[in-house]
Write a protein that holds these residues in place. Structure first.
Motif, PDB file in Angstrom:
ATOM      1  N   GLY A 181       0.781  -1.229   0.000  1.00 22.66           N
ATOM      2  CA  GLY A 181       0.000   0.000   0.000  1.00 22.66           C
ATOM      3  C   GLY A 181       0.811   1.275   0.000  1.00 22.66           C
ATOM      4  N   GLN A 182       2.097   1.193  -0.324  1.00 17.15           N
ATOM      5  CA  GLN A 182       2.971   2.362  -0.290  1.00 17.15           C
ATOM      6  C   GLN A 182       3.222   2.894  -1.701  1.00 17.15           C
ATOM      7  OE1 GLN A 182       4.179   3.907   2.554  1.00 17.15           O
ATOM      8  NE2 GLN A 182       2.786   2.479   3.559  1.00 17.15           N
ATOM      9  N   THR A 183       3.398   4.205  -1.790  1.00 18.99           N
ATOM     10  CA  THR A 183       3.755   4.845  -3.056  1.00 18.99           C
ATOM     11  C   THR A 183       4.967   5.740  -2.851  1.00 18.99           C
ATOM     12  OG1 THR A 183       2.278   6.722  -2.663  1.00 18.99           O
ATOM     13  CG2 THR A 183       1.374   4.842  -3.860  1.00 18.99           C
ATOM     14  N   SER A 184       5.829   5.751  -3.849  1.00 18.30           N
ATOM     15  CA  SER A 184       6.955   6.673  -3.903  1.00 18.30           C
ATOM     16  C   SER A 184       7.821   6.654  -2.651  1.00 18.30           C
ATOM     17  CB  SER A 184       6.455   8.078  -4.108  1.00 18.30           C
ATOM     18  OG  SER A 184       6.885   8.582  -5.303  1.00 18.30           O
ATOM     19  N   GLN A 185       8.244   5.496  -2.232  1.00 22.91           N
ATOM     20  CA  GLN A 185       9.140   5.358  -1.085  1.00 22.91           C
ATOM     21  C   GLN A 185      10.579   5.164  -1.580  1.00 22.91           C
ATOM     22  OE1 GLN A 185       7.906   5.526   2.243  1.00 22.91           O
ATOM     23  NE2 GLN A 185       6.165   6.234   1.044  1.00 22.91           N
ATOM     24  N   GLU A 186      11.529   5.873  -0.964  1.00 20.89           N
ATOM     25  CA  GLU A 186      12.933   5.755  -1.362  1.00 20.89           C
ATOM     26  C   GLU A 186      13.755   5.155  -0.232  1.00 20.89           C
ATOM     27  OE1 GLU A 186      15.300   8.669  -3.886  1.00 20.89           O
ATOM     28  OE2 GLU A 186      16.130   9.067  -1.891  1.00 20.89           O
ATOM     29  N   ILE A 187      14.617   4.230  -0.588  1.00 17.86           N
ATOM     30  CA  ILE A 187      15.533   3.600   0.358  1.00 17.86           C
ATOM     31  C   ILE A 187      16.949   3.967  -0.045  1.00 17.86           C
ATOM     32  CG2 ILE A 187      16.376   1.393   1.269  1.00 17.86           C
ATOM     33  CD1 ILE A 187      13.579   0.248   0.477  1.00 17.86           C
ATOM     34  N   SER A 188      17.675   4.615   0.823  1.00 16.30           N
ATOM     35  CA  SER A 188      19.069   4.960   0.548  1.00 16.30           C
ATOM     36  C   SER A 188      19.935   3.744   0.829  1.00 16.30           C
ATOM     37  CB  SER A 188      19.513   6.140   1.415  1.00 16.30           C
ATOM     38  OG  SER A 188      20.860   6.459   1.147  1.00 16.30           O
ATOM     39  N   VAL A 189      20.563   3.217  -0.221  1.00 13.60           N
ATOM     40  CA  VAL A 189      21.298   1.963  -0.102  1.00 13.60           C
ATOM     41  C   VAL A 189      22.735   2.203   0.321  1.00 13.60           C
ATOM     42  CG1 VAL A 189      22.077  -0.094  -1.332  1.00 13.60           C
ATOM     43  CG2 VAL A 189      19.831   0.885  -1.828  1.00 13.60           C
ATOM     44  N   LYS A 190      23.438   3.083  -0.400  1.00  8.42           N
ATOM     45  CA  LYS A 190      24.858   3.234  -0.136  1.00  8.42           C
ATOM     46  C   LYS A 190      25.374   4.507  -0.796  1.00  8.42           C
ATOM     47  CE  LYS A 190      28.928   0.226   0.195  1.00  8.42           C
ATOM     48  NZ  LYS A 190      28.910   0.240   1.657  1.00  8.42           N
ATOM     49  N   ALA A 191      26.302   5.179  -0.137  1.00 11.18           N
ATOM     50  CA  ALA A 191      27.052   6.293  -0.719  1.00 11.18           C
ATOM     51  C   ALA A 191      28.491   5.823  -0.889  1.00 11.18           C
ATOM     52  CB  ALA A 191      26.987   7.522   0.179  1.00 11.18           C
ATOM     53  N   GLU A 192      28.977   5.810  -2.128  1.00 10.41           N
ATOM     54  CA  GLU A 192      30.294   5.269  -2.433  1.00 10.41           C
ATOM     55  C   GLU A 192      31.269   6.383  -2.802  1.00 10.41           C
ATOM     56  OE1 GLU A 192      31.085   2.397  -1.692  1.00 10.41           O
ATOM     57  OE2 GLU A 192      29.938   0.802  -2.650  1.00 10.41           O
ATOM     58  N   SER A 193      32.529   6.170  -2.455  1.00  9.24           N
ATOM     59  CA  SER A 193      33.589   7.091  -2.847  1.00  9.24           C
ATOM     60  C   SER A 193      34.884   6.302  -2.980  1.00  9.24           C
ATOM     61  CB  SER A 193      33.759   8.205  -1.804  1.00  9.24           C
ATOM     62  OG  SER A 193      34.793   9.087  -2.178  1.00  9.24           O
ATOM     63  N   PHE A 194      35.540   6.425  -4.144  1.00  7.35           N
ATOM     64  CA  PHE A 194      36.769   5.694  -4.415  1.00  7.35           C
ATOM     65  C   PHE A 194      37.872   6.666  -4.778  1.00  7.35           C
ATOM     66  CE2 PHE A 194      33.275   2.858  -5.541  1.00  7.35           C
ATOM     67  CZ  PHE A 194      33.580   1.734  -4.793  1.00  7.35           C
ATOM     68  N   ASP A 195      38.995   6.576  -4.078  1.00  6.56           N
ATOM     69  CA  ASP A 195      40.187   7.357  -4.410  1.00  6.56           C
ATOM     70  C   ASP A 195      41.099   6.512  -5.285  1.00  6.56           C
ATOM     71  OD1 ASP A 195      39.440   9.619  -2.955  1.00  6.56           O
ATOM     72  OD2 ASP A 195      40.255   8.804  -1.104  1.00  6.56           O
ATOM     73  N   LEU A 196      41.515   7.067  -6.427  1.00  8.90           N
ATOM     74  CA  LEU A 196      42.310   6.337  -7.396  1.00  8.90           C
ATOM     75  C   LEU A 196      43.715   6.901  -7.471  1.00  8.90           C
ATOM     76  CD1 LEU A 196      39.646   6.286 -10.248  1.00  8.90           C
ATOM     77  CD2 LEU A 196      39.911   4.673  -8.361  1.00  8.90           C
ATOM     78  N   ASP A 197      44.699   6.037  -7.385  1.00 12.46           N
ATOM     79  CA  ASP A 197      46.099   6.430  -7.520  1.00 12.46           C
ATOM     80  C   ASP A 197      46.389   6.704  -8.990  1.00 12.46           C
ATOM     81  OD1 ASP A 197      48.821   6.687  -7.629  1.00 12.46           O
ATOM     82  OD2 ASP A 197      49.273   4.821  -6.584  1.00 12.46           O
ATOM     83  N   SER A 198      46.851   7.910  -9.291  1.00 12.16           N
ATOM     84  CA  SER A 198      47.064   8.295 -10.685  1.00 12.16           C
ATOM     85  C   SER A 198      48.192   7.512 -11.344  1.00 12.16           C
ATOM     86  CB  SER A 198      47.370   9.788 -10.770  1.00 12.16           C
ATOM     87  OG  SER A 198      48.547  10.065 -10.040  1.00 12.16           O
ATOM     88  N   GLU A 199      49.064   6.911 -10.563  1.00 13.24           N
ATOM     89  CA  GLU A 199      50.182   6.176 -11.142  1.00 13.24           C
ATOM     90  C   GLU A 199      49.811   4.736 -11.495  1.00 13.24           C
ATOM     91  OE1 GLU A 199      53.860   6.551  -9.063  1.00 13.24           O
ATOM     92  OE2 GLU A 199      53.345   8.519  -8.273  1.00 13.24           O
ATOM     93  N   ALA A 200      48.615   4.313 -11.120  1.00 11.90           N
ATOM     94  CA  ALA A 200      48.189   2.933 -11.368  1.00 11.90           C
ATOM     95  C   ALA A 200      47.077   2.901 -12.410  1.00 11.90           C
ATOM     96  CB  ALA A 200      47.695   2.298 -10.068  1.00 11.90           C
ATOM     97  N   ALA A 201      47.055   1.829 -13.209  1.00  6.06           N
ATOM     98  CA  ALA A 201      45.963   1.612 -14.155  1.00  6.06           C
ATOM     99  C   ALA A 201      44.749   1.059 -13.393  1.00  6.06           C
ATOM    100  CB  ALA A 201      46.387   0.646 -15.241  1.00  6.06           C
ATOM    101  N   ILE A 202      43.565   1.573 -13.708  1.00  4.94           N
ATOM    102  CA  ILE A 202      42.340   1.165 -13.030  1.00  4.94           C
ATOM    103  C   ILE A 202      41.352   0.640 -14.065  1.00  4.94           C
ATOM    104  CG2 ILE A 202      40.417   1.913 -11.576  1.00  4.94           C
ATOM    105  CD1 ILE A 202      43.076   2.058 -10.165  1.00  4.94           C
TER     106      ILE A 202
END
Length: 237
Positions: free
Chosen positions: A174-195
């Motif tokens: 019986g619910q409408t327009s409900q949002e569930i926040s799953v995850k906030a991601e952040s990745f730091d990448l080393d510029s000297e390495a291939a990703i």
């Protein structure tokens, strides 16, 4: 009595300036899906004298939710690629993962979300999302009742999906327009390495069959799995 629901299922993945959408409308055992502007395959973020980071989004789904007993799986994710170059710099890729739903039926749906990290992959295999459900009919009190019987249950499907994110939850009836926040991601990448990494998120939704769900007929279920608000920032150390 025959039980049919109207299902609208959308998977959205957004990376930087990129929007990729795979959608389907389910009714009477037919479904169509098409990418939204598949030529938009990637987006770059570059700072002077620093190698660029390429982020590609992907999305796919397979659902059996017209009748009780069915299982839907949505998958969305991003692939992050970077050549080894530009010593002395760091890049950060950040994005949010959200699940939005409507469940107009009188039945609580169960959902579980997973996260998998893979190397050098840019798509989600449809075969990995398919519970292989078939329609069954039984006669109860002189009425035909329809439900799905699935070859793969939720546990069998989950073997492909990596690590569970949080606990199994409920998409409340019986619910409408409900949002569930799953995850906030952040990745730091080393510029000297291939990703070349892919980060995939899967939501498995189960429509329980209680045996008496005539009240669900004609009600809508909608699902949106979003990998959104992605940003790429690069700076010298």
């Amino acid at each position: 009595m025959e039980k049919k629901n109207t299902i609208l299922l959308t998977v959205i993945a957004v990376a930087t300036l990129l929007v990729a959408v795979v959608g389907a409308t389910f009714a009477y055992f037919t479904a169509t899906s098409a990418p939204n502007d598949p030529s938009n395959a990637s987006a770059d973020a570059t700072t002077a004298n620093i190698a660029s980071v390429n982020v590609t989004s992907s999305a796919n789904q397979k659902a059996y939710l017209e009748y009780p007993g069915g299982i839907a799986v949505l998958g969305a994710g991003v692939q992050i690629k970077k050549d080894a170059a530009s010593a002395g710099s760091t890049s950060t890729v950040a994005y949010n993962v959200n699940l939005t739903y409507t469940n107009e039926t009188a039945t609580n749906l169960q959902y579980t979300i997973y996260r998998a990290e893979k190397n050098n992959e840019d798509s989600i295999a449809l075969a990995d999302l398919d519970a292989l459900c078939s329609l069954s009919v039984s006669n109860v009190g002189g009425e035909d009742q329809y439900s799905y019987t699935c070859t793969k249950n939720a546990a069998a499907l989950a073997a492909n999906y990596g690590t569970k994110v949080g606990e199994t939850g409920t998409l409340t009836a019986g619910q409408t327009s409900q949002e569930i926040s799953v995850k906030a991601e952040s990745f730091d990448l080393d510029s000297e390495a291939a990703i070349n990494n892919s980060y995939y998120y899967y939501v498995v939704v189960e429509y329980p069959n209680s045996g008496d769900q005539n009240a669900d007929m004609g009600d809508a279920i909608t699902l949106d799995l979003d990998v959104t608000q992605a940003t790429v920032s690069t700076a010298k150390d």
